[in-house]
Enzyme design. Structure first.
Site, mmCIF file in Angstrom:
data_model
loop_
_atom_site.group_PDB
_atom_site.id
_atom_site.type_symbol
_atom_site.label_atom_id
_atom_site.label_comp_id
_atom_site.label_asym_id
_atom_site.label_seq_id
_atom_site.Cartn_x
_atom_site.Cartn_y
_atom_site.Cartn_z
ATOM 1 N N GLU A 191 21.667 53.768 38.429
ATOM 2 C CA GLU A 191 22.379 54.982 38.012
ATOM 3 C C GLU A 191 21.851 56.211 38.748
ATOM 4 O O GLU A 191 22.621 57.096 39.146
ATOM 5 C CB GLU A 191 22.234 55.195 36.491
ATOM 6 N N ARG A 247 24.366 58.261 41.278
ATOM 7 C CA ARG A 247 24.733 59.620 40.844
ATOM 8 C C ARG A 247 23.906 60.685 41.562
ATOM 9 O O ARG A 247 24.458 61.629 42.122
ATOM 10 C CB ARG A 247 24.540 59.756 39.332
ATOM 11 N N ASP A 298 30.960 44.240 39.824
ATOM 12 C CA ASP A 298 31.972 45.047 40.515
ATOM 13 C C ASP A 298 31.570 45.704 41.843
ATOM 14 O O ASP A 298 32.042 45.337 42.913
ATOM 15 C CB ASP A 298 32.573 46.096 39.549
ATOM 16 N N GLU A 342 38.497 54.575 37.532
ATOM 17 C CA GLU A 342 38.858 53.539 38.506
ATOM 18 C C GLU A 342 40.364 53.419 38.770
ATOM 19 O O GLU A 342 40.790 53.233 39.914
ATOM 20 C CB GLU A 342 38.287 52.182 38.076
ATOM 21 N N THR A 395 30.082 54.538 45.120
ATOM 22 C CA THR A 395 30.780 54.072 43.921
ATOM 23 C C THR A 395 30.900 55.162 42.857
ATOM 24 O O THR A 395 31.621 55.004 41.876
ATOM 25 C CB THR A 395 30.106 52.802 43.343
HETATM 26 C C1 DMJ Z 1 30.530 55.155 37.528
HETATM 27 O O1 DMJ Z 1 29.222 55.504 37.245
HETATM 28 C C2 DMJ Z 1 30.642 54.327 38.774
HETATM 29 O O2 DMJ Z 1 31.952 54.325 39.231
HETATM 30 C C3 DMJ Z 1 30.174 52.908 38.573
HETATM 31 O O3 DMJ Z 1 30.367 52.119 39.705
HETATM 32 C C4 DMJ Z 1 30.902 52.282 37.411
HETATM 33 N N1 DMJ Z 1 30.882 53.095 36.242
HETATM 34 C C5 DMJ Z 1 31.143 54.513 36.328
HETATM 35 C C6 DMJ Z 1 32.596 54.913 36.175
HETATM 36 O O4 DMJ Z 1 33.347 54.144 35.358
#
Ligand code: DMJ
Length: 476
Positions: A137, A141, A264, A380, A464
């Site tokens: 995370e 982020r 994912d 998403e 992501t």
């Molecule tokens: C985000 O922190 C990122 O996209 C991660 O890959 C999946 N979860 C959240 C958004 O849903």
């Protein structure tokens, strides 16, 4: 009224598009003409979406959520949008929302706020803290946000912070297998969490690799690539990976395979690291993986395509569930060039969204039942609409995006920002607005409707968490 939309990146926001006095851009007009030129002879006329109007609404709503954060939670990680207070992930804040939001502020042209935020981050964010943080995370982020923030503003203090953070995270890679531990103490380097998952282990190379390219120190790229490769090497005979793996032994502790939570973005990074770094090993790993996914996980039900769950060794179907997180996959399929499956899967996601006017976290596509009713404001499905609109030029994705945005606003807007839903069925709210709402959800809504020139999708790769990274180190 004249307005200015920024074009990000072409070396620190130098290019500007001046919109006409009518409020309608020449670029937007050209685009509408282009879209309108598609053959429509046998189709009923669909009213054209006024992209500029929707982009403006998205911008206003982003500003509403950002203002809620600055009023009630400034200096902390997340806004609590119902109680009008704040939430910190650890005993000390790490400025999750400011770092995650910075590039969205820049892209939307909130210049003063972007400058104020970059200054605040540079002056107040320190990673010298005795806290044990979740590597994945923090990487997607904070490391991702600092790197894209640096590329978009040119503020070298952000790169210095990214480098400091990268160094503090490196101990996670110290296992025998090279697969990272889940947690690391930012001050002491102590690690813990020896059972991880492919998403946490394999969603690091865009950020660590970019740090290597920008600092000239290869260590970050090498460690993150070894982690990604170590997971791939443990795939089964039929080419699938599982959900949980022990970082010391390299043994799978859960052999459930899918494209959902915990796996994912591992797949997303195989593809994107090939695109961003031109890494041929990533291309090979992506190509081997996607054929195994399509062979074993894709599921055709009543003419719709879904991606379900199966055992990684036998390929036996274990669940027919899909959910809000899985809705990232049309974007990945589209980026890989498989527009046919991407379009079909996006239609499935949109069906799931429309069942209750907001998508659930987990949906059973065979029984039609919701298995997990929460909605934490995930991006998403919008991300996939954005890629598909850009890659097909089809206004279908603008229609989808507008409907999703209207529902999102109707059910989740609060006086202080946007609130998650405890249940998409009852629409009961919960007191959270995670930083990805500002980093991702609003960004993809905005980019879907803003002029294409706002961000050149050919020149960036999104991590992501929707932080756009430009391969500025490449010669061409
Ligand atoms: C985000 O922190 C990122 O996209 C991660 O890959 C999946 N979860 C959240 C958004 O849903």
């Amino acid at each position: 009224m004249n307005r200015i939309i920024r074009i990000a990146f072409p070396e620190i926001l130098i290019a500007l598009v001046l919109l006409s006095a009518t409020g309608e851009s020449t670029l937007a007009k050209d685009r509408v003409r282009e879209l309108g030129a598609r053959p429509t002879m046998n189709k009923p006329a669909v009213p054209e979406i006024d992209r500029e109007r929707v982009a403006d609404q998205v911008r206003e709503e982003f500003r509403h959520a950002w203002d809620g954060y600055t009023k009630y939670a400034w200096g902390h990680d997340d806004l609590k949008p119902l109680s009008k207070s704040y939430h910190d992930w650890y005993s000390e804040p790490l400025l999750m929302t400011p770092v995650d939001s910075l590039d969205t502020l820049v892209l939307m042209g909130f210049d003063d706020e972007a400058k104020k935020t970059a200054d605040y981050i540079a002056k107040n964010l320190s990673f010298d803290k005795d806290i044990s943080v979740q590597n994945f995370e923090i990487t997607i982020r904070l490391l991702g946000g600092l790197l894209s923030g640096y590329q978009m503003t040119g503020d070298k203090r952000l790169l210095a912070l990214a480098e400091d953070l990268g160094k503090r995270l490196l101990p996670v890679f110290g296992s025998k297998t090279g697969i990272p531990y889940r947690y690391v103490n930012l001050r002491t380097g102590a690690v813990k969490g020896d059972v991880t998952n492919p998403a946490e282990a394999g969603t690091l190379l865009i950020e660590f690799g970019t740090l290597s390219k920008l600092t000239g120190d290869p260590v970050y790229y090498d460690k993150a690539k070894r982690a990604l490769t170590a997971v791939f090497e443990r795939r089964s005979k039929i080419g699938l990976i599982g959900t949980n793996i022990n970082v010391e032994t390299g043994e799978w502790t859960n052999t459930g395979s899918h494209i959902s939570a915990e796996i994912d973005s591992y797949y997303e990074y195989l593809l994107k690291c090939w695109k961003l770094f031109g890494d041929e090993d990533c291309r090979k790993m992506w190509e081997a993986s996607i054929s195994a996914i399509n062979r074993n996980l894709a599921d055709d039900v009543d003419g719709r395509i879904w991606y379900g769950h199966a055992d990684m060794d036998t390929g036996k179907r274990t669940a027919t569930t899909f959910g809000a997180l899985d809705a990232f996959f049309p974007a990945v399929l589209a980026l890989s060039g498989d527009l046919d499956r991407a379009k079909r899967l996006q239609e499935s996601s949109f069906t799931m969204w429309n069942k209750y006017g907001i998508e659930p976290e987990v949906y059973n596509y065979v029984t039609g039942e919701v298995e997990h009713a929460g909605y934490p404001l995930r991006p998403e499905i919008v991300e996939s609409a954005y890629y598909l609109r850009r890659m097909t030029g089809d206004t279908r994705y603008l229609e989808m995006g507008e409907k999703i945005f209207e529902d999102f606003r109707r059910y989740c807007r609060t006086e202080a920002g946007y609130a998650s839903l405890k249940s998409v069925i009852t629409k009961e709210r919960s007191d959270t607005m995670q930083s990805f709402v500002l980093a991702e959800t609003f960004k993809y809504f905005f980019l879907l409707f803003a002029p294409d020139e706002t961000l050149d999708l050919e020149k960036v790769v999104f991590n992501t968490e929707a932080h756009p990274i430009k391969a500025s180190w490449r010669k061409n």
